[in-house]
Motif scaffolding. Sequence first.
Motif, PDB file in Angstrom:
ATOM      1  N   PRO A 398     -70.918 -31.925 -42.535  1.00 21.72           N
ATOM      2  CA  PRO A 398     -72.223 -32.579 -42.388  1.00 21.72           C
ATOM      3  C   PRO A 398     -73.135 -32.493 -43.613  1.00 21.72           C
ATOM      4  CG  PRO A 398     -72.284 -30.436 -41.340  1.00 21.72           C
ATOM      5  CD  PRO A 398     -70.873 -30.620 -41.833  1.00 21.72           C
ATOM      6  N   HIS A 399     -72.641 -31.956 -44.696  1.00 20.57           N
ATOM      7  CA  HIS A 399     -73.485 -31.680 -45.859  1.00 20.57           C
ATOM      8  C   HIS A 399     -74.086 -32.951 -46.443  1.00 20.57           C
ATOM      9  CE1 HIS A 399     -71.015 -28.149 -45.378  1.00 20.57           C
ATOM     10  NE2 HIS A 399     -69.943 -28.865 -45.675  1.00 20.57           N
ATOM     11  N   VAL A 400     -75.395 -32.897 -46.723  1.00 20.87           N
ATOM     12  CA  VAL A 400     -76.103 -34.008 -47.351  1.00 20.87           C
ATOM     13  C   VAL A 400     -77.054 -33.441 -48.402  1.00 20.87           C
ATOM     14  CG1 VAL A 400     -75.993 -35.559 -45.356  1.00 20.87           C
ATOM     15  CG2 VAL A 400     -77.935 -34.003 -45.594  1.00 20.87           C
ATOM     16  N   GLY A 401     -77.494 -34.294 -49.313  1.00 18.86           N
ATOM     17  CA  GLY A 401     -78.452 -33.848 -50.311  1.00 18.86           C
ATOM     18  C   GLY A 401     -78.250 -34.540 -51.636  1.00 18.86           C
ATOM     19  N   PHE A 402     -78.932 -33.994 -52.644  1.00 14.69           N
ATOM     20  CA  PHE A 402     -78.860 -34.528 -54.009  1.00 14.69           C
ATOM     21  C   PHE A 402     -77.491 -34.239 -54.601  1.00 14.69           C
ATOM     22  CE2 PHE A 402     -79.495 -33.786 -58.609  1.00 14.69           C
ATOM     23  CZ  PHE A 402     -79.944 -35.051 -58.975  1.00 14.69           C
ATOM     24  N   ILE A 403     -76.916 -35.217 -55.307  1.00 11.49           N
ATOM     25  CA  ILE A 403     -75.592 -35.050 -55.906  1.00 11.49           C
ATOM     26  C   ILE A 403     -75.675 -34.883 -57.418  1.00 11.49           C
ATOM     27  CG2 ILE A 403     -73.381 -36.198 -56.350  1.00 11.49           C
ATOM     28  CD1 ILE A 403     -73.602 -37.484 -53.604  1.00 11.49           C
ATOM     29  N   GLY A 404     -76.420 -35.757 -58.086  1.00 11.01           N
ATOM     30  CA  GLY A 404     -76.500 -35.668 -59.536  1.00 11.01           C
ATOM     31  C   GLY A 404     -77.305 -36.795 -60.125  1.00 11.01           C
ATOM     32  N   CYS A 405     -77.532 -36.735 -61.435  1.00 13.42           N
ATOM     33  CA  CYS A 405     -78.286 -37.790 -62.117  1.00 13.42           C
ATOM     34  C   CYS A 405     -77.733 -37.988 -63.515  1.00 13.42           C
ATOM     35  CB  CYS A 405     -79.772 -37.463 -62.173  1.00 13.42           C
ATOM     36  SG  CYS A 405     -80.169 -35.956 -63.086  1.00 13.42           S
ATOM     37  N   SER A 406     -78.113 -39.095 -64.125  1.00 19.94           N
ATOM     38  CA  SER A 406     -77.670 -39.403 -65.479  1.00 19.94           C
ATOM     39  C   SER A 406     -78.714 -40.289 -66.133  1.00 19.94           C
ATOM     40  CB  SER A 406     -76.311 -40.125 -65.446  1.00 19.94           C
ATOM     41  OG  SER A 406     -75.944 -40.557 -66.750  1.00 19.94           O
ATOM     42  N   ASP A 407     -78.765 -40.226 -67.460  1.00 17.66           N
ATOM     43  CA  ASP A 407     -79.675 -41.113 -68.179  1.00 17.66           C
ATOM     44  C   ASP A 407     -78.932 -42.283 -68.808  1.00 17.66           C
ATOM     45  OD1 ASP A 407     -78.310 -39.830 -70.177  1.00 17.66           O
ATOM     46  OD2 ASP A 407     -80.071 -38.967 -71.151  1.00 17.66           O
ATOM     47  N   GLN A 408     -77.676 -42.501 -68.383  1.00 15.52           N
ATOM     48  CA  GLN A 408     -76.873 -43.608 -68.894  1.00 15.52           C
ATOM     49  C   GLN A 408     -76.273 -44.401 -67.738  1.00 15.52           C
ATOM     50  OE1 GLN A 408     -77.897 -43.533 -72.451  1.00 15.52           O
ATOM     51  NE2 GLN A 408     -75.947 -44.630 -72.340  1.00 15.52           N
ATOM     52  N   MET A 409     -76.063 -45.683 -67.966  1.00 20.42           N
ATOM     53  CA  MET A 409     -75.378 -46.550 -67.004  1.00 20.42           C
ATOM     54  C   MET A 409     -74.486 -47.496 -67.794  1.00 20.42           C
ATOM     55  SD  MET A 409     -76.980 -49.119 -64.102  1.00 20.42           S
ATOM     56  CE  MET A 409     -78.028 -50.007 -65.270  1.00 20.42           C
ATOM     57  N   THR A 410     -73.252 -47.668 -67.339  1.00 17.80           N
ATOM     58  CA  THR A 410     -72.317 -48.568 -68.005  1.00 17.80           C
ATOM     59  C   THR A 410     -71.981 -49.713 -67.061  1.00 17.80           C
ATOM     60  OG1 THR A 410     -71.384 -46.699 -69.212  1.00 17.80           O
ATOM     61  CG2 THR A 410     -70.141 -48.741 -69.259  1.00 17.80           C
ATOM     62  N   ILE A 411     -72.064 -50.949 -67.605  1.00 15.08           N
ATOM     63  CA  ILE A 411     -71.936 -52.160 -66.794  1.00 15.08           C
ATOM     64  C   ILE A 411     -70.806 -53.013 -67.340  1.00 15.08           C
ATOM     65  CG2 ILE A 411     -73.155 -54.194 -65.925  1.00 15.08           C
ATOM     66  CD1 ILE A 411     -75.780 -52.746 -66.686  1.00 15.08           C
ATOM     67  N   ALA A 412     -69.921 -53.491 -66.480  1.00 15.22           N
ATOM     68  CA  ALA A 412     -68.851 -54.395 -66.896  1.00 15.22           C
ATOM     69  C   ALA A 412     -69.441 -55.740 -67.301  1.00 15.22           C
ATOM     70  CB  ALA A 412     -67.848 -54.581 -65.774  1.00 15.22           C
ATOM     71  N   GLY A 413     -68.740 -56.441 -68.172  1.00 13.35           N
ATOM     72  CA  GLY A 413     -69.111 -57.814 -68.485  1.00 13.35           C
ATOM     73  C   GLY A 413     -68.403 -58.764 -67.533  1.00 13.35           C
ATOM     74  N   THR A 414     -68.441 -60.022 -67.814  1.00 12.01           N
ATOM     75  CA  THR A 414     -67.746 -60.977 -66.941  1.00 12.01           C
ATOM     76  C   THR A 414     -66.240 -60.874 -67.097  1.00 12.01           C
ATOM     77  OG1 THR A 414     -67.982 -62.671 -68.649  1.00 12.01           O
ATOM     78  CG2 THR A 414     -69.655 -62.612 -66.907  1.00 12.01           C
ATOM     79  N   GLN A 415     -65.778 -60.375 -68.255  1.00 11.54           N
ATOM     80  CA  GLN A 415     -64.336 -60.249 -68.479  1.00 11.54           C
ATOM     81  C   GLN A 415     -63.902 -58.798 -68.656  1.00 11.54           C
ATOM     82  OE1 GLN A 415     -63.163 -62.800 -71.715  1.00 11.54           O
ATOM     83  NE2 GLN A 415     -63.956 -64.651 -70.753  1.00 11.54           N
ATOM     84  N   GLU A 416     -64.654 -58.028 -69.411  1.00 11.80           N
ATOM     85  CA  GLU A 416     -64.237 -56.657 -69.711  1.00 11.80           C
ATOM     86  C   GLU A 416     -64.708 -55.683 -68.630  1.00 11.80           C
ATOM     87  OE1 GLU A 416     -65.493 -55.344 -73.504  1.00 11.80           O
ATOM     88  OE2 GLU A 416     -64.586 -57.021 -74.603  1.00 11.80           O
ATOM     89  N   ARG A 417     -63.803 -54.789 -68.240  1.00 13.23           N
ATOM     90  CA  ARG A 417     -64.144 -53.739 -67.303  1.00 13.23           C
ATOM     91  C   ARG A 417     -64.631 -52.504 -68.055  1.00 13.23           C
ATOM     92  NH1 ARG A 417     -59.464 -56.181 -66.327  1.00 13.23           N
ATOM     93  NH2 ARG A 417     -59.025 -57.125 -64.310  1.00 13.23           N
TER      94      ARG A 417
END
Length: 520
Positions: A398-417
Amino acid sequence: MGGTGDLTEPSAECMREVLEFSLSGEYFRARRSTLCGVKGSVIALLFCGAFDQAFIRDQNNRILLQVFPRAFKWLVGKLDMYVAEQTDSIVIPPSRQNDTPFKYWVELLMSDPGYPTKRRANRVQIPPLTQGHQQQQQQQGDGGQQQPQADAEALSVELVSMIRRAKDARDAQLERLEAIRPLLKTGNTDEDSLVSIDVSGATVTVTKGVATSLGDDSTFANIFLKHDGRAAGFDVEHVHRIVDIVARAHMKGTAISAQDVHEAKGGEIDETDYRSVLDMYGLDSDRYLGPIDGLLTTDHLHKMRQWCEGDEDAPPIPPCVGEPVHRIYKATVDGWRWLDFFDAVRGHSPLVLISKVADSNELFAMIIEGPIEVTGAAISDTGTETHAFKLRGTDSHPHVGFIGCSDQMTIAGTQERVTELMDYSLPDSELTALLWVASFSFGVRPTAQQIGAPAEASDESMKRCQGHMLEENQPDEWRQWQRPSVRPSDHDWDEDVVFLPVSVKGWHFEMDELEGYVLA
């Protein structure tokens, strides 16, 4: 305000009077002495006798109070006990602390703006009595000059104190007057006229001003003005709660907010019934409470706010679901493809993504403070704060709570993963994904599964996910959950931290729903 201007203590004869009320249509009686039992309170001022001619009255000459009936009747009962010296305090019970219509009216009517005395920025400050002044007061005679000087200085200090007390008393009385103003006649005869409906044999009454406050041709107005006094057979208290939402917004001169609607529900009303009454009276339940089939709830927002409390980098988390927090993406409706997802969410921020794990029904949330923008074929990295949470576990875990954070995000393009991601489930293996945020990779595909994959990222599915948390960040309540672990060094990476899965399904899991909400 339509009063007599005489706010002196009511006479003994006046205090013996029994007043008759229409509490939003509900008949009630109370002795004036009871209502005035707590001196300095708003309710005591309201019924001191000075405003009897300023009340709106129904056809039976009863005083119309546009209040939540249950709250007013409970308060009068407590005042009866207080006046009879059977209790020395009036305290809202714990069961009503989160019932806003109840709490609002009790606190308003029992408030005393003069206690404790408020210190205002523009208050005249009393000069301190210096040691020299004290010595002068103690000296008698001495040339016939020091004593008069000391008396004058002492008098000036007392005069400043008297002026301050007089200003405080005046300001407190003005605050009380402003508190009762919305409960008196407005001076507009048409707005002050009364309209009523029958709800399951009970009468619900509002002023025409309240009835038309959402618009002259609104559903709310039409129910009171055009339905011949009849309404659908809902529980009358449900209707009183809806009417109270509209009445309080009208009195305060504000628009109805999602928070108003959430808080007016109290703790006793079934969610489905509440939504039905809201919709019936023209307050769109999906607009104010969020979609009925939505994964995100107000309770989830409260938990995330609590888990982030004290963190100076905490994300912006609104207090409740509903306008302006609204859903913009639902995978089972809008499609699972990367193209479907980013077409729905691009340009919006901040966002919260809610994913439901297939079979286990676990819920995870990711708050993304910046927009997800796909501007071309190639992947992109952005300096965006992201935060991850577990909102619902399983019976066995049943464990719930905060997992983690980051100051970066990586996004795929229309072709590249998104590439060069560690596959925690297989040694010496990498995977591709469509979106990488704090602790989660969406649309993962291990290297071994690349054969036969869609040629372009835009056709990839978001459905498969990888989730992890750092062992060092694991809260105490999660520590009894025995899980496999991975060190990046096992994959020839330099870091030596320990990663743990966040789902009972392991490192990788399928989602059977994914939703996106705009938080502002």
